[in-house]
Design a protein around this motif. Sequence first.
Motif, short mmCIF file in Angstrom:
data_model
loop_
_atom_site.label_atom_id
_atom_site.label_comp_id
_atom_site.label_asym_id
_atom_site.label_seq_id
_atom_site.Cartn_x
_atom_site.Cartn_y
_atom_site.Cartn_z
N ASN A 252 5.20 6.79 1.12
CA ASN A 252 4.75 6.10 2.33
C ASN A 252 4.34 4.69 1.94
O ASN A 252 3.53 4.52 1.03
CB ASN A 252 3.56 6.84 2.93
N PRO B 265 -3.87 6.68 0.25
CA PRO B 265 -3.05 5.45 0.08
C PRO B 265 -3.70 4.50 -0.92
O PRO B 265 -4.15 3.42 -0.57
CB PRO B 265 -3.01 4.85 1.50
N GLU C 172 2.54 21.08 -2.26
CA GLU C 172 2.70 19.69 -1.85
C GLU C 172 1.42 18.97 -2.23
O GLU C 172 0.32 19.39 -1.86
CB GLU C 172 2.96 19.56 -0.35
N VAL D 29 -0.60 15.52 -1.98
CA VAL D 29 -0.64 14.31 -1.16
C VAL D 29 -1.74 13.38 -1.67
O VAL D 29 -2.90 13.80 -1.78
CB VAL D 29 -0.93 14.67 0.31
N GLU E 245 3.71 11.75 -1.42
CA GLU E 245 3.69 13.19 -1.17
C GLU E 245 4.70 13.81 -2.12
O GLU E 245 5.88 13.48 -2.05
CB GLU E 245 4.14 13.48 0.26
N VAL F 219 0.88 -1.19 0.00
CA VAL F 219 0.00 0.00 0.00
C VAL F 219 0.91 1.23 0.00
O VAL F 219 1.81 1.33 0.83
CB VAL F 219 -0.91 0.03 1.25
N VAL F 220 0.66 2.13 -0.95
CA VAL F 220 1.54 3.29 -1.09
C VAL F 220 0.74 4.58 -1.19
O VAL F 220 -0.29 4.64 -1.86
CB VAL F 220 2.42 3.15 -2.36
N GLY F 221 1.20 5.60 -0.50
CA GLY F 221 0.68 6.97 -0.69
C GLY F 221 1.88 7.87 -0.95
O GLY F 221 2.92 7.71 -0.33
N ARG G 21 2.93 2.41 8.40
CA ARG G 21 3.71 2.85 7.24
C ARG G 21 5.10 3.32 7.62
O ARG G 21 5.34 3.81 8.72
CB ARG G 21 2.99 3.98 6.53
N LYS H 194 9.28 8.75 13.18
CA LYS H 194 8.39 9.67 12.47
C LYS H 194 7.93 10.78 13.41
O LYS H 194 7.42 10.53 14.50
CB LYS H 194 7.21 8.86 11.94
P1 ADP Z 1 2.87 13.25 7.08
O1 ADP Z 1 3.12 14.72 6.98
O2 ADP Z 1 2.81 12.70 8.42
O3 ADP Z 1 3.77 12.47 6.18
P2 ADP Z 1 0.73 13.42 5.22
O4 ADP Z 1 -0.74 13.46 5.48
O5 ADP Z 1 1.39 14.59 4.60
O6 ADP Z 1 1.39 13.03 6.58
O7 ADP Z 1 1.02 12.20 4.26
C1 ADP Z 1 0.65 10.94 4.57
C2 ADP Z 1 0.84 10.08 3.35
O8 ADP Z 1 0.93 8.73 3.73
C3 ADP Z 1 -0.34 10.15 2.39
O9 ADP Z 1 0.11 10.11 1.06
C4 ADP Z 1 -1.12 8.89 2.71
O10 ADP Z 1 -1.84 8.40 1.61
C5 ADP Z 1 -0.04 7.93 3.09
N1 ADP Z 1 -0.43 6.90 4.03
C6 ADP Z 1 -1.13 7.06 5.17
N2 ADP Z 1 -1.30 5.87 5.79
C7 ADP Z 1 -0.67 4.94 5.04
C8 ADP Z 1 -0.46 3.53 5.16
N3 ADP Z 1 -0.91 2.84 6.20
N4 ADP Z 1 0.24 2.91 4.18
C9 ADP Z 1 0.73 3.61 3.15
N5 ADP Z 1 0.57 4.92 2.99
C10 ADP Z 1 -0.11 5.59 3.91
#
Ligand code: ADP
Length: 471
Positions: free
Chosen positions: A192, A153, A148, A150, A6, A2-4, A206, A259
């Motif tokens: 992420n 996920p 930015e 975002v 930024e 699973v990927v998100g 993550r 983190k």
């Molecule tokens: P932070 O500033 O803490 O990094 P953000 O909200 O800017 O938080 O970014 C969080 C990113 O992580 C988003 O792209 C989101 O989709 C992703 N994300 C959140 N939870 C997960 C998860 N369990 N696995 C993978 N990606 C995740």
Amino acid sequence: MVVGLECHVQLATKSKLFCSCSTASFGVEPNANICPVCTGQPGSLPVLNRKAVEVGFKAALALRCRLNELSVFARKNYFYPDLPKGYQISQYELPFSEDGKLDIPGKTVRIHRIHLEEDAGKLLHMLGSTHLDHSLADYNRAGTPLIEIVTEPDLRSSEEAYQYLTTLKAILQYVGVSNCDMEKGELRCDANVSVRRKGETKLGTRAEIKNLNSFKGVRDALEHEFARQCALVEEGGKVVQETRLWDANRGATAPMRSKEEAHDYRYFPDPDLVPLRAEPDLVERLKRETPELPAQRRARFVSQYGLTEESAGVLTGERALADYYESAVEVCGPKAAKTAANWLGTELLGRLNADKKTILESPVPPKHLGELAELLEAGTLSSKLAKEVFAKMWASSASPKELVSQGMSQVSDEGEIAKWVEAAMAENPQAVADLRAGKDAAIGRIVGGVMKRSGGKANPAVVQKLIRARL
Ligand code: ADP
Ligand code: MG
Ligand code: ZN
């Protein structure tokens, strides 16, 4: 997996986000473009750059986001020597835009939010260069406007992440939001990643990977991190939420720090800046100014020029390339549009890639490629001759029409070709005998002889016709 993602994108503006300093940072002396505002001097006040807001809004519209009527700048507090104010001006609770969408093959990736913020300066760590280790600070980049972007996920493989980034870059380039040159840091990406078992609906913990400086790096880092987390979970271990650094040389990620949490930053609305309002008139104007996006342009190339999906996809992958192609088609006309696409996609891109040049650095201008396609379509050039002409176009920047008038055109005159055919047949009685005996492949040897005599200029169809007539 699973990927998100930024992504930080540098906005194509001339001046910084809150002062009038130039954003130029390449080929510029360190600390040449700084002022009291972007170096955080006491008493200085930020003034928002209207152009940066417009460019950011354009990005949001192209990514099918909602523009919030009101957004608020916030201070993100942390200490680091590249951040002279001791805080970064960003947006936190109220970003200017939310809930967007970007299509990649087979799925729609949801965009969670886009916010505006300023960049930090750059530190140069001079380790061991003198008797004392020290660091140098260059604030040219401090205050450069960024957005930015975002995602939710929603990505499920490194390939999908790669597709997302490529598509995002193309869209942002099309709209003129940014050049997105990763080597210049105009596009930076944190990934992420978490893992979970098939069928599990809850997200895993993550890890955030930083220091990804190419799309290939993102793909490799995700694969590596996926394998690391899987192995850990299979052993009964737990993934911890942390920030990890990708080391492209070692091909591995390593922990950087645990983190940080939002509350560590002590976010609060910046009292120096009023809330930002998305004026309906401005939004309407920006909507009208949004150009044709890559997906639409690809579809149009297929319907208007009869290109294959694949070829249209390649040619619209970059705005500059698509523009080049359409300038060439203006010269050769729609009838030769497919020929132009083929020569651009194979010969020209092949040579550019081999020389690590971009389309903007092409020694062959679009007009010349258009002329070449026209000459091919008209039969003035065979593809064999066109290759030779092309080699000369590449080396000398000469136009194909000039080259043809200097004698590089194809000869179709039967009287002239007949002389070469007779000589080639006389020279090769065995091939003639084989042909008479029904071995049709033997004709190639005679054609070859004609081509040699004609310097490759004889029209092959006429050559074949005349040989057969003489048998
Ligand atoms: P932070 O500033 O803490 O990094 P953000 O909200 O800017 O938080 O970014 C969080 C990113 O992580 C988003 O792209 C989101 O989709 C992703 N994300 C959140 N939870 C997960 C998860 N369990 N696995 C993978 N990606 C995740
Ligand atoms: Mg993050
Ligand atoms: Zn400044």
